[in-house]
Design a protein around this motif. Structure first.
Motif, PDB file in Angstrom:
ATOM      1  N   ASP A 175       0.860  -1.507  -0.077  1.00  0.00           N
ATOM      2  CA  ASP A 175      -0.448  -0.006   0.173  1.00  0.00           C
ATOM      3  C   ASP A 175       0.799   1.875  -0.164  1.00  0.00           C
ATOM      4  O   ASP A 175       1.460   1.050   1.034  1.00  0.00           O
ATOM      5  CB  ASP A 175      -1.418  -0.014   1.150  1.00  0.00           C
ATOM      6  N   THR A 209      -0.148   4.424  -0.673  1.00  0.00           N
ATOM      7  CA  THR A 209      -1.264   5.677  -0.573  1.00  0.00           C
ATOM      8  C   THR A 209      -0.260   6.728   0.675  1.00  0.00           C
ATOM      9  O   THR A 209       0.164   7.852  -0.057  1.00  0.00           O
ATOM     10  CB  THR A 209      -2.488   5.078   0.178  1.00  0.00           C
ATOM     11  N   ARG A 210       0.897   6.698   1.372  1.00  0.00           N
ATOM     12  CA  ARG A 210       0.938   7.678   1.735  1.00  0.00           C
ATOM     13  C   ARG A 210       2.287   8.358   1.054  1.00  0.00           C
ATOM     14  O   ARG A 210       2.026   9.396   1.254  1.00  0.00           O
ATOM     15  CB  ARG A 210       1.312   7.158   3.011  1.00  0.00           C
ATOM     16  N   LYS A 260       0.347  10.679  -1.438  1.00  0.00           N
ATOM     17  CA  LYS A 260       0.446  11.613  -1.215  1.00  0.00           C
ATOM     18  C   LYS A 260       1.616  13.006  -0.914  1.00  0.00           C
ATOM     19  O   LYS A 260       1.593  13.728  -0.847  1.00  0.00           O
ATOM     20  CB  LYS A 260      -0.337  11.192   0.781  1.00  0.00           C
ATOM     21  N   LEU A 306      -5.840   2.098  -8.133  1.00  0.00           N
ATOM     22  CA  LEU A 306      -6.291   2.485  -7.097  1.00  0.00           C
ATOM     23  C   LEU A 306      -7.435   0.525  -6.594  1.00  0.00           C
ATOM     24  O   LEU A 306      -7.834   0.378  -7.817  1.00  0.00           O
ATOM     25  CB  LEU A 306      -7.992   3.482  -7.173  1.00  0.00           C
ATOM     26  N   TRP A 322      -8.467  -3.039   0.143  1.00  0.00           N
ATOM     27  CA  TRP A 322      -7.067  -2.419   0.641  1.00  0.00           C
ATOM     28  C   TRP A 322      -7.565  -2.948   2.264  1.00  0.00           C
ATOM     29  O   TRP A 322      -8.292  -2.237   2.648  1.00  0.00           O
ATOM     30  CB  TRP A 322      -6.384  -1.801   0.902  1.00  0.00           C
ATOM     31  N   HIS A 346      -7.320  -1.766   6.016  1.00  0.00           N
ATOM     32  CA  HIS A 346      -6.571  -0.564   6.243  1.00  0.00           C
ATOM     33  C   HIS A 346      -6.799  -0.662   7.706  1.00  0.00           C
ATOM     34  O   HIS A 346      -8.257   0.232   7.589  1.00  0.00           O
ATOM     35  CB  HIS A 346      -6.767   0.768   4.974  1.00  0.00           C
ATOM     36  N   LYS A 381     -10.951  -0.614   2.327  1.00  0.00           N
ATOM     37  CA  LYS A 381     -11.429   0.690   2.011  1.00  0.00           C
ATOM     38  C   LYS A 381     -10.377   0.632   0.594  1.00  0.00           C
ATOM     39  O   LYS A 381      -9.610   0.073  -0.391  1.00  0.00           O
ATOM     40  CB  LYS A 381      -9.960   1.789   2.567  1.00  0.00           C
ATOM     41  N   ARG A 389      -7.140   1.823  -1.874  1.00  0.00           N
ATOM     42  CA  ARG A 389      -6.198   2.398  -1.697  1.00  0.00           C
ATOM     43  C   ARG A 389      -4.564   2.281  -2.937  1.00  0.00           C
ATOM     44  O   ARG A 389      -5.010   1.559  -3.333  1.00  0.00           O
ATOM     45  CB  ARG A 389      -5.513   1.760  -0.451  1.00  0.00           C
ATOM     46  N   GLN A 390      -4.117   3.343  -3.237  1.00  0.00           N
ATOM     47  CA  GLN A 390      -3.114   2.866  -3.856  1.00  0.00           C
ATOM     48  C   GLN A 390      -1.999   1.966  -3.994  1.00  0.00           C
ATOM     49  O   GLN A 390      -1.505   2.312  -2.573  1.00  0.00           O
ATOM     50  CB  GLN A 390      -3.130   4.940  -4.339  1.00  0.00           C
ATOM     51  N   VAL A 391      -2.609   0.835  -4.936  1.00  0.00           N
ATOM     52  CA  VAL A 391      -1.539  -0.823  -4.020  1.00  0.00           C
ATOM     53  C   VAL A 391       0.030  -0.337  -5.600  1.00  0.00           C
ATOM     54  O   VAL A 391      -0.776  -0.480  -6.244  1.00  0.00           O
ATOM     55  CB  VAL A 391      -2.496  -2.157  -4.037  1.00  0.00           C
ATOM     56  N   GLU A 399       5.382   2.572   2.018  1.00  0.00           N
ATOM     57  CA  GLU A 399       4.381   2.422   3.066  1.00  0.00           C
ATOM     58  C   GLU A 399       4.255   3.076   4.175  1.00  0.00           C
ATOM     59  O   GLU A 399       2.714   3.907   4.365  1.00  0.00           O
ATOM     60  CB  GLU A 399       3.348   0.876   3.699  1.00  0.00           C
TER      61      GLU A 399
END
Length: 483
Positions: free
Chosen positions: A283, A285-286, A289, A431, A434, A436, A441, A443-445, A474
């Protein structure tokens, strides 16, 4: 009257240099000068492509271009003369020393080719000879019409030039052989298209077969063949290809330059180093961002004017993982039966370019800050896309990243760059559902794949490296705590 010594001094010949390390040939991509143009010492006269990169060649003389020995698109051996320069054009009309027409040298006494010696760009030419033995005329010489000594010598010279040197035929000189007249590039084109030059009707001056003649013959042959299926669609490739004749069912692409070197290197790597590939889905996602934050507020991170993308953080994550597991950054010394652990990281980035796959590397990437790494990545990519990557930039790599995700690919099993210990493949970031914090949810994977040389890296070490890369992506805060 120009003496032999004066002619040899006045007309200087520049030979194809070895612009890499032990290269044997290069293809002339483009001439920047033409006969009659004035050149100065150090002026770039042509661009050539070797098995490693495209390189511009400077001429080491002042003067006027007298002759270009090869056409664009011709592959030339290192040591062959590619251009001659008249260094004293004010002396009047003269020609470079040619074999004497009054006393032609017997074929048996013609000089044999001597060993080629590499020539450094800008440092003159090698002293090695490039003379060739003239070919014997074809056919029954007893039935040939008598000729004056001068005519016989000119005919022999024409045969030599048409057969080997790629220079224009002597105007008005009758051919002394039954071999079709054509320049080397045209002969190669005919061979690639499967056309017999003897069956081609020449339209060039003095009966020379041209490229257009070969294409016309190929088109006629294709029309005569009854089609039994739709033409095969060949996927486009980076390497320049031979133009296909209309309605052709096949396209043949010469394997040369970068593509040839890549093929040889990959075969050697695949059958020399025992590859192991491991995969992990993570994952990110962070990390995505953080990429957006770096783009929106670059001044907070000294990233103003720099290219920011996920690859930058993947590269930094790999460098952090190598710092935590230094034994992965190694090489196998077959001669001494030793493992050589490198205390520096030259980070290779696989780049698809118009001339094929290149893997330039960022020197001492381990010592660079994030802004410095971003700057180096930007320069590497732009230089590769322009086809200006130097051979030095592709030497000395220790580990490599290949980003297959830009093509929408989830993952792969990359082959090691020769001499390196590991290569990381980065898949497409998508996307996906996942789990979480206990809930499913979006998530960008992405999926990462790490191939490594099992002689150097065992399963435990390889797994630790891959797990560390995933952990940083991650939670990119580890870039601070682990670095």
């Amino acid at each position: 009257m120009t003496t032999m010594t004066e002619s040899a001094t006045r007309f200087r010949e520049f030979k194809m240099p070895d612009v890499g390390e032990g290269l044997t040939e290069a293809e002339i991509l483009k001439w920047y000068v033409q006969p009659g143009d004035t050149v100065t010492d150090g002026q770039v006269v042509c661009e050539v492509e070797t098995a490693k990169a495209a390189v511009e060649l400077p001429i080491p003389y002042d003067g006027v271009v007298h002759e270009l020995r090869f056409d664009e698109g011709t592959t030339v051996d290192v040591g062959q003369v590619i251009i001659s320069v008249d260094t004293d054009p004010s002396a009047g009309d003269a020609a470079p020393e040619q074999p004497s027409a009054a006393a032609p040298a017997p074929a048996a006494e013609a000089a044999q080719p001597e060993a080629r010696q590499p020539v450094l760009v800008g440092y003159g030419v090698s002293t090695a000879s490039t003379k060739r033995r003239p070919r014997k005329p074809a056919g029954d010489t007893a039935q040939a019409a008598p000729a004056a000594p001068a005519q016989a010598a000119a005919a022999a010279l024409q045969t030599e030039l048409n057969g080997h040197g790629g220079r224009p035929a002597l105007a008005g000189t009758p051919a002394s052989t039954g071999r079709p007249l054509a320049k080397p590039p045209v002969r190669k084109l005919a061979k690639d298209l499967g056309i017999d030059l003897a069956a081609v009707v020449p339209t060039g001056a003095d009966g020379v077969v041209t490229r257009e003649d070969v294409h016309a013959a190929a088109a006629a042959a294709a029309q005569q063949a009854a089609p039994v299926a739709e033409p095969v669609a060949v996927a486009p490739v980076s390497q320049p290809s031979v133009a296909a004749a209309p309605d052709s069912r096949e396209t043949r692409i010469p394997v040369k330059g970068v593509r040839k070197a890549t093929a040889q290197a990959m075969v050697g790597s695949a059958f020399t180093a025992p590859h192991v590939t491991e995969f992990i889905t993570v994952d990110v996602t962070r990390t995505m961002k953080l990429v957006q934050e770096l783009k929106q507020a670059p001044e907070r991170y000294d990233m103003v004017g720099l290219r920011v993308n996920p690859l930058l953080l993947v590269a930094k994550a790999l460098l952090v993982a190598i710092k935590r597991n230094p034994d992965v950054n190694a090489a196998w010394d077959e001669a001494n039966q030793e493992i050589v652990v490198k205390h520096y990281v030259n980070l290779g980035i696989a780049a698809a370019t118009p001339r094929g796959l290149l893997v330039p590397n960022i020197k001492d990437a381990h010592a660079k800050t994030l802004p410095q790494l971003a700057e180096s990545l930007g320069e590497l990519v732009s230089t590769a896309r322009e086809g200006k990557t130097s051979p030095a930039a592709m030497q000395g790599g220790t580990v490599t990243i290949t980003n297959v995700g830009v093509f929408g690919v989830d993952t792969g099993t990359p082959i090691l760059n020769p001499g390196e210990s590991a290569i990381l493949a980065v898949g497409a970031i998508k996307l996906q559902p996942w789990v979480h914090k206990g809930k499913v949810k979006p998530r960008q994977v992405t999926t990462l794949a790490l191939s490594f040389d099992h002689r150097l890296v065992d399963g435990e070490l390889g797994s630790k490296v891959l797990a560390d890369i995933a952990a940083v992506l991650e939670d990119p805060k580890r870039l601070i705590t682990w670095a």
